[in-house]
Design a protein around this motif. Sequence first.
Motif, short mmCIF file in Angstrom:
data_model
loop_
_atom_site.label_atom_id
_atom_site.label_comp_id
_atom_site.label_asym_id
_atom_site.label_seq_id
_atom_site.Cartn_x
_atom_site.Cartn_y
_atom_site.Cartn_z
N THR A 1 16.09 -7.97 -8.03
CA THR A 1 15.91 -9.34 -7.56
C THR A 1 14.41 -9.65 -7.46
OG1 THR A 1 15.98 -8.65 -5.25
CG2 THR A 1 18.07 -9.36 -6.24
N PRO A 2 14.04 -10.91 -7.62
CA PRO A 2 12.63 -11.27 -7.47
C PRO A 2 12.23 -11.29 -5.99
CG PRO A 2 13.93 -13.23 -7.97
CD PRO A 2 14.87 -12.05 -8.04
N GLY A 3 10.93 -11.24 -5.73
CA GLY A 3 10.41 -11.33 -4.37
C GLY A 3 9.53 -10.15 -4.03
N ARG A 4 9.11 -10.13 -2.77
CA ARG A 4 8.26 -9.04 -2.29
C ARG A 4 9.11 -7.82 -1.95
NH1 ARG A 4 3.33 -11.52 1.09
NH2 ARG A 4 2.52 -9.52 0.46
N LYS A 5 8.59 -6.65 -2.27
CA LYS A 5 9.27 -5.38 -2.02
C LYS A 5 8.28 -4.43 -1.34
CE LYS A 5 12.53 -7.06 -4.68
NZ LYS A 5 13.67 -7.70 -4.15
N TRP A 6 8.76 -3.73 -0.32
CA TRP A 6 7.92 -2.83 0.46
C TRP A 6 8.54 -1.44 0.48
CZ3 TRP A 6 9.63 -7.62 2.10
CH2 TRP A 6 8.66 -8.60 2.32
N TYR A 7 7.72 -0.41 0.25
CA TYR A 7 8.18 0.98 0.27
C TYR A 7 7.17 1.83 1.04
CZ TYR A 7 10.90 -0.97 -3.52
OH TYR A 7 11.72 -1.78 -4.25
N ILE A 8 7.69 2.78 1.80
CA ILE A 8 6.82 3.69 2.57
C ILE A 8 7.35 5.11 2.46
CG2 ILE A 8 6.18 1.88 4.23
CD1 ILE A 8 8.06 3.23 6.28
N CYS A 9 6.49 6.06 2.78
CA CYS A 9 6.93 7.45 2.96
C CYS A 9 7.19 7.62 4.45
CB CYS A 9 5.87 8.44 2.50
SG CYS A 9 6.38 10.16 2.74
N GLY A 10 8.35 8.15 4.79
CA GLY A 10 8.72 8.32 6.19
C GLY A 10 8.43 9.69 6.76
N VAL A 11 7.75 10.54 6.00
CA VAL A 11 7.44 11.89 6.46
C VAL A 11 6.16 11.85 7.30
CG1 VAL A 11 6.79 14.22 5.74
CG2 VAL A 11 8.58 12.97 4.49
#
Length: 156
Positions: free
Chosen positions: A96-106
């Motif tokens: 889908t279009p739009g803003r996407k956020w990803y992080i490392c949870g370690v």
Amino acid sequence: MAPSRFFVILAILAVFAPSILATNYIVGDDEGWTTGFDYQVWAQGKMFVVGDNLVFKYPKGVHNVLKVNGTGFQQCAAPVGTAPLTSGNDVINLATPGRKWYICGVAKHCAAGQKLLITVKPSIAPIPGPLPAPSPSPLSASSAAPSPSPTAECSY
């Protein structure tokens, strides 16, 4: 018969073109998903579109990938119940279009910069336009238009 084949080919292309044209982005390129890398600089100049894939490569057990919202990105915190990706070769389809956020949870990896924000644009797959008219049937010699006489003048 030829026009119906053309329609079938056009329909097949319309269905498969987005996946054929999709780009797989290895997050961080040769560095992969790790600490000490500026993912915002990496994302600059790239155009992510619906259908593309993000590939997070990292040593299994050392990092993970969590999809979060803008607040989670800023605070380096995933909502309770968010399941991390942990394979070391995680593929995320940008559906889908739009803003996407990803992080490392370690540990404190996110706070150390192991996080990615991108904006996904709508698909750029070609939209089928009007189809060309079928070719006219060959003219018979009796119905063909007369050719101009050799003395006729043409102005261009």
